[in-house]
Motif scaffolding. Structure first.
Motif, mmCIF file in Angstrom:
data_model
loop_
_atom_site.group_PDB
_atom_site.id
_atom_site.type_symbol
_atom_site.label_atom_id
_atom_site.label_comp_id
_atom_site.label_asym_id
_atom_site.label_seq_id
_atom_site.Cartn_x
_atom_site.Cartn_y
_atom_site.Cartn_z
ATOM 1 N N GLY A 1 6.652 18.771 -5.232
ATOM 2 C CA GLY A 1 7.150 19.708 -5.757
ATOM 3 C C GLY A 1 7.622 20.897 -4.865
ATOM 4 N N PRO A 2 7.592 22.128 -5.062
ATOM 5 C CA PRO A 2 8.139 23.007 -4.242
ATOM 6 C C PRO A 2 7.717 22.981 -2.668
ATOM 7 N N TRP A 3 6.477 22.256 -2.466
ATOM 8 C CA TRP A 3 5.818 22.235 -1.003
ATOM 9 C C TRP A 3 6.560 20.761 -0.455
ATOM 10 N N SER A 4 7.271 20.105 -1.008
ATOM 11 C CA SER A 4 7.815 19.019 -0.537
ATOM 12 C C SER A 4 9.193 19.467 0.733
ATOM 13 N N LYS A 5 9.776 20.559 0.579
ATOM 14 C CA LYS A 5 10.686 21.190 1.371
ATOM 15 C C LYS A 5 9.928 21.376 2.710
ATOM 16 N N GLY A 6 9.033 22.302 2.894
ATOM 17 C CA GLY A 6 8.289 22.414 4.041
ATOM 18 C C GLY A 6 7.826 21.034 4.887
ATOM 19 N N LEU A 7 7.530 20.288 4.007
ATOM 20 C CA LEU A 7 6.593 19.104 4.567
ATOM 21 C C LEU A 7 7.928 18.067 4.974
ATOM 22 N N LEU A 8 8.871 17.760 4.516
ATOM 23 C CA LEU A 8 9.832 17.039 4.780
ATOM 24 C C LEU A 8 10.596 17.356 6.051
ATOM 25 N N LYS A 9 10.742 18.456 6.352
ATOM 26 C CA LYS A 9 10.973 19.288 7.504
ATOM 27 C C LYS A 9 10.356 18.488 9.013
ATOM 28 N N THR A 10 9.196 18.335 8.603
ATOM 29 C CA THR A 10 8.493 17.793 9.809
ATOM 30 C C THR A 10 9.052 16.279 10.052
ATOM 31 N N SER B 1 14.860 7.764 0.570
ATOM 32 C CA SER B 1 15.474 8.705 1.542
ATOM 33 C C SER B 1 16.523 7.922 2.310
ATOM 34 N N PRO B 2 17.594 8.300 2.526
ATOM 35 C CA PRO B 2 18.504 7.634 3.499
ATOM 36 C C PRO B 2 18.092 7.661 4.705
ATOM 37 N N ARG B 3 18.279 6.727 5.497
ATOM 38 C CA ARG B 3 17.867 6.817 7.012
ATOM 39 C C ARG B 3 16.596 6.746 7.265
ATOM 40 N N HIS B 4 15.396 6.701 6.426
ATOM 41 C CA HIS B 4 14.234 6.777 6.201
ATOM 42 C C HIS B 4 13.384 5.673 5.436
ATOM 43 N N PRO B 5 13.577 4.366 5.905
ATOM 44 C CA PRO B 5 13.085 3.199 5.167
ATOM 45 C C PRO B 5 11.628 3.627 4.941
ATOM 46 N N GLY B 6 11.264 3.374 3.598
ATOM 47 C CA GLY B 6 9.853 3.308 3.257
ATOM 48 C C GLY B 6 9.364 4.858 2.816
ATOM 49 N N LEU B 7 10.322 5.978 3.041
ATOM 50 C CA LEU B 7 10.230 6.936 2.330
ATOM 51 C C LEU B 7 10.607 7.357 1.042
ATOM 52 N N TRP B 8 9.929 7.639 0.143
ATOM 53 C CA TRP B 8 10.543 7.769 -1.097
ATOM 54 C C TRP B 8 10.202 9.210 -1.571
ATOM 55 N N LEU B 9 11.256 9.669 -2.478
ATOM 56 C CA LEU B 9 11.137 11.151 -2.915
ATOM 57 C C LEU B 9 11.179 10.910 -4.465
ATOM 58 N N VAL C 1 6.730 11.166 -1.461
ATOM 59 C CA VAL C 1 6.761 12.618 -1.461
ATOM 60 C C VAL C 1 7.093 13.314 -2.781
ATOM 61 N N ALA C 2 5.947 13.676 -3.631
ATOM 62 C CA ALA C 2 6.205 14.385 -5.126
ATOM 63 C C ALA C 2 5.325 15.744 -4.875
ATOM 64 N N HIS D 1 1.057 -1.187 -0.017
ATOM 65 C CA HIS D 1 0.027 0.173 -0.112
ATOM 66 C C HIS D 1 0.896 1.117 -0.160
ATOM 67 N N VAL D 2 0.689 2.104 -1.046
ATOM 68 C CA VAL D 2 1.509 3.352 -1.097
ATOM 69 C C VAL D 2 0.694 4.514 -1.057
ATOM 70 N N ILE D 3 1.232 5.476 -0.331
ATOM 71 C CA ILE D 3 0.676 6.897 -0.556
ATOM 72 C C ILE D 3 1.357 7.529 -1.523
ATOM 73 N N VAL D 4 0.766 8.526 -2.224
ATOM 74 C CA VAL D 4 1.623 9.305 -3.322
ATOM 75 C C VAL D 4 1.107 10.794 -2.935
ATOM 76 N N LEU D 5 1.919 11.568 -1.996
ATOM 77 C CA LEU D 5 1.654 12.713 -1.952
ATOM 78 C C LEU D 5 1.998 13.921 -2.978
#
Length: 416
Positions: free
Chosen positions: A253-262, A367-375, A250-251, A4-8
């Motif tokens: 675009g420009p809003w990826s930066k703010g969300l990934l900071k969380t 993403s390194p050190r974040h298994p299951g998180l894809w960029l 996480v796709a 099961h994959v969520i694409v943001l």
């Protein structure tokens, strides 16, 4: 791990990734705060071009820098406060204009564009949107001999990577696009490339295809993401909007930066904003394909809604207020020198954001050190051209452990 994959993110990149993962047998939920294709994917020039392999940070940028830093060109504007806060990004961007890095970037982007073009054609057919496609390429316009000479680096890159082109004399250009004023010294026709007459409608058609073939779409404004055991959770603006899945893409675009900071990830991303406006043509004047006035700093594209004028780059915060007065007005003035533009057709200029990493290549992978998180993000000006290829690479990386060595140029670990 489950499937099961969520694409943001429901722009062109997110929608293509969702379609590819669905095709590979995953259960896919596509998530965005708006309907598909309503942000950056809506406002581009609609070009699917092999020539997009040229990044903005090329070796010739150093020579252009004194002129660009005057902050008065159509091609490039910046807010001084934003640039001052992001000098580290700017320095890395300039360092990646070195010839060796430039050649690596061109090679990587060319491979991504080559992978994407046939996939776009398949998707356009499957989505019933092939009627929006033109196969007439696009044209680069040069106002002087000096401007033509200054484009030599790009022409060499095109030749090295077998991008088909044809040099046009003023007479040949007039025969091809008779509505253009006779102010251009020379032109370069980029062949073997495509354009569409409504990028938003193409994304919407791809999203409809995703839904028809078993995908799910949810309108949720994501405010944070977190790892919960072996799963990833997306937190919406209300507690009831929490979603979770085995894997998260996480796709945004420009809003990826703010969300990934969380979740503790600090992307080295800047925002190349740009504007567009639609116009009529006086007395029915038109162009039959997109044209890029290299001296005027704008692209004029024939769209279903009229002639779309798109501007150059404005460096500023992602969600800073729009400032179209200088850049768009200057682009419009230059365009009126070249073409009989009619009245503005939109009530207000459109503002879009192009997410740019220091080497002008997207991040595609886990993403390194974040298994299951894809960029799948950071496509600067070429997300529309390269989204299907990005999706293919993401699918291979997610389901084929041996694929990593083939796509090292896009690995997230180069910056994270």
């Amino acid at each position: 791990m489950g499937k099961h994959v969520i694409v943001l993110g429901a722009g062109i990149v997110g929608v293509c990734c969702a379609l590819e993962l669905l095709r590979r047998g995953a259960t896919v939920t596509l998530v965005d705060k708006q309907d598909p294709g309503m942000e950056t994917s809506m406002g581009n020039a609609g070009v699917l071009a092999r020539s997009s392999l040229m990044p903005f940070n090329h070796p010739g940028l150093w020579r252009q820098l004194p002129r660009l830093l005057k902050n008065d060109t159509v091609q490039f504007r910046y807010r001084p406060g934003y640039l001052a806060k992001n000098l580290g990004w700017a320095a890395r961007f300039l360092m990646n204009a070195r010839p060796a890095v430039f050649r690596e970037t061109v090679e990587a982007l060319d491979s991504l564009i080559r992978l994407s073009a046939p996939e776009h054609l398949k998707l356009l057919d499957a989505a019933g949107a092939r009627h929006r496609l033109r196969d007439t390429g696009w044209v680069f316009l040069y106002r002087s001999e000096a401007a033509w000479d200054g484009s030599g680096l790009a022409r060499k890159a095109f030749a090295r990577h077998q991008v088909p082109t044809q040099i046009l004399s003023p007479a040949e250009l007039t025969e091809m696009e008779p509505a253009l004023s006779p102010i251009f010294h020379r032109a370069l026709w980029i062949q073997g490339s495509y354009s569409v007459d409504d990028p938003h409608e193409v994304v919407a058609a791809y999203a409809d295809l995703f839904l028809r073939t078993g995908g799910t779409f949810k309108r949720v404004a994501a405010t944070a993401i977190r790892r919960d055991g072996q799963r990833w959770t997306v937190q919406g603006s209300r507690d009831s909007e929490s979603l979770s899945a085995d894997r998260l893409v996480v796709a945004l675009g420009p809003w990826s930066k703010g969300l990934l900071k969380t979740t503790g990830i600090d992307l080295p991303m800047a925002f190349e904003r740009g504007y567009h406006m639609h116009y009529g043509g006086r007395d029915g004047a038109r162009v039959s394909r997109p044209v890029y006035d290299t001296g005027g700093g704008y692209v004029l594209s024939p769209m279903a809604r009229g002639l779309r004028l798109t501007t150059g780059v404005e460096l500023d915060d992602c969600d800073a207020p729009a400032r179209p007065d200088h850049q768009l007005a200057q682009a419009e003035s230059r365009a009126r020198e070249a073409f009989p533009l009619g009245e503005r057709l939109d009530p207000a200029p459109w503002l879009g954001r192009r997410p740019t990493l220091p080497d002008s290549r997207p991040m595609i992978g886990e993403s390194p050190r974040h298994p299951g998180l894809w960029l799948a993000l950071g496509h600067q000006h070429i997300g529309f051209s390269t989204a299907p290829g990005t999706a293919k690479i993401l699918g291979e990386l997610m389901f084929d452990e041996g694929a990593q060595s083939r796509y090292r140029a896009f690995r997230p670990g180069r910056f994270l």
